[in-house]
Design an enzyme around this catalytic site. Structure first.
Site, short mmCIF file in Angstrom:
data_model
loop_
_atom_site.label_atom_id
_atom_site.label_comp_id
_atom_site.label_asym_id
_atom_site.label_seq_id
_atom_site.Cartn_x
_atom_site.Cartn_y
_atom_site.Cartn_z
N CYS A 261 0.85 -1.18 0.00
CA CYS A 261 0.00 0.00 0.00
C CYS A 261 0.90 1.24 0.00
CB CYS A 261 -0.94 0.09 1.18
SG CYS A 261 -2.11 -1.26 1.27
N ARG B 282 3.97 -0.39 -4.85
CA ARG B 282 3.70 -0.87 -3.49
C ARG B 282 2.40 -1.65 -3.39
NH1 ARG B 282 6.95 1.86 0.36
NH2 ARG B 282 5.58 1.11 2.00
N TRP C 173 -2.71 -2.84 -1.68
CA TRP C 173 -2.38 -4.26 -1.81
C TRP C 173 -3.22 -4.94 -0.74
CZ3 TRP C 173 -0.36 -8.23 1.20
CH2 TRP C 173 0.06 -9.37 0.50
N ASN D 112 -1.48 2.52 5.58
CA ASN D 112 -0.63 1.40 5.19
C ASN D 112 -0.21 0.71 6.48
OD1 ASN D 112 1.27 -0.33 4.03
ND2 ASN D 112 2.90 1.19 4.19
N GLY D 113 -0.40 -0.60 6.55
CA GLY D 113 -0.06 -1.34 7.77
C GLY D 113 -1.24 -2.20 8.16
N GLU E 114 16.70 -18.57 -7.77
CA GLU E 114 16.30 -17.22 -8.21
C GLU E 114 15.58 -17.29 -9.56
OE1 GLU E 114 15.86 -14.29 -7.36
OE2 GLU E 114 16.36 -12.90 -8.97
N LYS F 61 11.70 -16.11 -10.14
CA LYS F 61 11.41 -15.02 -11.07
C LYS F 61 10.37 -15.44 -12.10
CE LYS F 61 12.91 -12.39 -9.53
NZ LYS F 61 13.69 -11.69 -8.54
N GLU G 173 6.94 -15.76 -10.40
CA GLU G 173 6.33 -14.47 -10.09
C GLU G 173 5.70 -13.82 -11.31
OE1 GLU G 173 9.91 -12.43 -8.40
OE2 GLU G 173 8.51 -11.84 -6.85
N HIS H 202 15.55 -37.56 -6.35
CA HIS H 202 15.07 -37.97 -5.03
C HIS H 202 13.58 -37.63 -4.84
CE1 HIS H 202 19.00 -39.20 -3.66
NE2 HIS H 202 19.50 -38.08 -4.18
N LYS I 183 5.91 -4.67 -4.06
CA LYS I 183 7.38 -4.60 -3.97
C LYS I 183 7.87 -4.63 -2.53
CE LYS I 183 11.33 -3.37 -6.14
NZ LYS I 183 11.80 -4.64 -6.67
O1 M6R Z 1 12.90 -5.78 -0.08
P1 M6R Z 1 13.40 -7.16 0.23
O2 M6R Z 1 14.65 -7.48 -0.47
O3 M6R Z 1 13.51 -7.41 1.71
O4 M6R Z 1 12.27 -8.12 -0.34
C1 M6R Z 1 12.33 -9.49 -0.15
C2 M6R Z 1 11.34 -10.19 -1.05
O5 M6R Z 1 10.05 -9.77 -0.77
C3 M6R Z 1 11.63 -9.93 -2.53
O6 M6R Z 1 12.93 -10.28 -2.88
C4 M6R Z 1 10.63 -10.71 -3.40
O7 M6R Z 1 10.87 -12.08 -3.30
C5 M6R Z 1 10.70 -10.21 -4.84
N1 M6R Z 1 9.37 -10.15 -5.37
C6 M6R Z 1 11.56 -11.06 -5.71
O8 M6R Z 1 11.50 -10.70 -7.04
#
Ligand code: M6R
Length: 593
Positions: free
Chosen positions: A2, A28, A76, A100-101, A461, A465, A468, A484, A588
């Site tokens: 948010c 956000r 969000w 926000n929170g 990673e 990616k 996501e 396994h 984010k």
């Molecule tokens: O801001 P941060 O690095 O602490 O965020 C951690 C994760 O939320 C962040 O890396 C998330 O997994 C991303 N969406 C990855 O692309």
């Protein structure tokens, strides 16, 4: 999660400031949005829409809004579905708020307010904020004291901005656990309170970050001023710092998307990280290192483990913050505790760090956002210099985090950044090859990413990616682990991206992919030029696609591979027609547990 923005001005164009800030804050959260403003007749209005800020902008522009004060929010969803009624701002008796929170005790407060005659239109926790302020004013309190009384009743976290139609020259904000900054425009005619510096770029050149429990009250009289008071109610002065976020940082600069721009910045980020790295942490003083983080930052920690153990000979544990903080961890007083976070606001990482600090242990944070909570609370900070990362999927920040960790393990003088930069640039020049492979990947039911050694964290990673951005189930595994169990799901609809540079693990990883091919699985081999002579016909298999990257020393190889997996995820999502900058369900900055 948010984003909030609010404005008080001598000019009646605040709606445009709110909308432009919301456009920058969209990273956000972006499921619904809204603004509230007070018109020239002291009447409060709200405009809320489901979907992106673009939809809100159209709704606002249809009404030719003129206002000197207003608040805005991009959501969000946490409590309550994505609907217009759940979108902020929430209001009661002429008061409107954005939040926000999470207000953890909202059920109990809501019950009391219902008993007092209030009805609720939303399923959110936030609506109690507006109702409680309004309720407090019924017993004669001013807007400001009603706001302060309300804040004192909340359990949980918040950044709140509030306006009241009977006091259109006042704007109030408060912060606990969620970030908040305040700034005046250059000409002093407008004051803004927002979630972060990104929202305030182009509105305020200088800003002050609120501290925990601060309340800020902006007033318009002959001049426009704001005053901050702390938890004890004392007036305090918070340092005013230049807003370093430029408009350039938050525009696409000719790229189709922020994510593509940020992937293409990766070689430069590697160079900057190297050039600016001047931390001298004597690792030999510590018996061990614990790295704690979430998501991509956690994978940066996993990669660092290979380097720190191999190069510096130091034992490393890597932990997911949300598990670490709740499992009563045994802490080692003399170890080095490192917290990695791009945003510096991830609540699980922040709380894990507080837990370690509370045990009297010094903490080191790697963060990309200067004035973030983690940066401000850590004992020592290594600033990653990726620049503003707007794309919700982290890319260039991963490069800055991993290279910074490598430079902790290895002396800068023994490091050849030219090799890294040029290898990453060569990968970017092959972007079209990843686009071609993506056309094949897009039809896959599910995906494996496999690798050995440092290619294993890169696999994790890569899988995150693509998951996501393309909404396809994808798992990263050490290539030796597939047999396994996971191999059970392999069939002709499963693709495996094997990350196998021509290093000491090459033969083994290729042999593991043979097991996949034997079960009709499809394989994309991400390897390096030197492997060409050692494929022994493997690449002639109709189920195999090879992408050849430049060879470099094993130490540097993870960097071009990072760029490669980012490009592959990008092109696959594009091939599927998805929004790569704002993938569904994500935000984010994850400031909720
Ligand atoms: O801001 P941060 O690095 O602490 O965020 C951690 C994760 O939320 C962040 O890396 C998330 O997994 C991303 N969406 C990855 O692309």
């Amino acid at each position: 999660m948010c984003g909030i923005i609010s404005a008080l001005s001598f000019d009646d164009g605040v709606s445009e400031s709110l909308l432009s800030a919301l456009e920058r804050l969209e990273y956000r959260g972006y499921d619904s949005a809204g603004i509230a403003y007070i018109d020239g007749n002291s009447r409060l209005h709200r405009i809320r829409t489901v979907g992106r800020i673009k939809t809100l902008r159209e709704a606002v522009e249809r009404q030719s809004v003129k206002a000197n004060v207003g608040i805005g929010h991009t959501r969000w969803a946490t409590h309550g579905k994505v609907t217009e009624l759940n979108a902020h701002p929430h209001s009661a008796d002429g008061v409107a708020i954005v939040h926000n929170g999470i207000i953890e005790n909202y059920q109990e407060l809501r019950k009391r307010l219902v008993a007092a005659g209030y009805s609720f239109e939303s399923e959110t926790d936030s609506e109690v904020i507006a109702k409680l302020i309004a309720f407090n004013m019924k017993s004669g309190a001013s807007f400001e004291s009603a706001f302060k009384q309300a804040i004192s009743k909340f359990v949980g976290t918040f950044a709140i901005a509030a306006i009241y139609e009977a006091e259109p020259d006042v704007l109030i904000g408060a912060k606990r656990g969620s970030p908040m900054a305040v700034g005046l425009s250059k000409d002093g005619r407008s004051c803004f309170i927002a979630s972060d510096a990104v929202a305030l770029s182009s509105l305020a050149d200088e800003i002050a970050y609120l501290e925990e429990e601060d309340i800020v009250v902006a007033r318009k009289g002959d001049t426009l001023r704001y005053e901050i008071c702390n938890a004890s109610g004392e007036t305090v002065v918070r340092e005013v710092v230049p807003n370093k976020v430029s408009l350039d940082d938050v525009t696409k600069n000719g790229y189709e998307t922020f994510m593509l721009k940020e992937i293409f910045e990766e070689p430069r980020v590697a160079r900057n990280t190297y050039d600016k790295f001047d931390y001298d942490v004597d690792l030999s003083k510590f018996p061990g290192v614990s790295i704690i983080a979430c998501g991509t930052s956690y994978y940066a920690g996993l990669l660092a483990k290979y380097w720190l153990e191999d190069i510096a000979g130091i034992h490393v544990d890597v932990e997911i913050a949300s598990e670490f903080r709740y499992r009563n961890p045994v802490l080692f007083k003399n170890s080095l505790y490192v917290f990695i976070s791009q945003s510096g606001e991830t609540i699980d990482t922040l709380c894990a760090m507080r837990l370690v600090k509370a045990a009297g242990i010094k903490t080191l944070a790697l963060v990309n956002v200067d004035a973030s909570s983690i940066a401000r609370e850590a004992d020592y900070v290594i600033k990653t210099v990726a620049g503003v990362e707007v794309g919700v999927a982290s890319t260039k920040a991963f490069v800055a985090q991993t290279l910074s960790m490598l430079l902790l393990a290895k002396r800068k003088a023994d490091f050849d950044i030219d090799v890294v930069e040029s290898a990453m640039n060569s990968v970017l020049n092959k972007s079209h090859e990843f686009a071609k492979t993506a056309e094949k990947l897009k039809s896959g039911r599910s995906l494996f990413y496999v690798g050995r050694g440092t290619s294993y964290p890169i696999s994790l990673e890569g899988a995150l990616k693509i998951k996501e951005l393309s909404y396809v189930s994808a798992e990263g595994y050490p290539s030796g682990e597939i047999k396994h169990g996971p191999i059970a799901i392999v069939d002709d609809c499963v693709h495996t991206v094997a990350i196998a540079p021509f290093d000491k693990h090459f033969e083994k990883t290729v042999s593991n992919t043979q097991e996949i091919l034997a079960r009709n699985g499809k394989v994309i081999l991400l390897t390096t030029d030197a492997a060409r002579g050692s494929l022994h016909g493997f690449d002639a298999n109709e189920n195999v696609d090879c992408i050849f990257l430049p060879d470099c020393d094993a130490l540097y190889q993870p960097f071009p591979l990072m760029t490669a997996i980012h490009l592959l995820a990008y092109h696959t999502a594009k091939a599927k027609g998805y929004d790569v900058d704002k993938p569904r369900n994500l935000a984010k900055s994850v400031t909720v547990e």
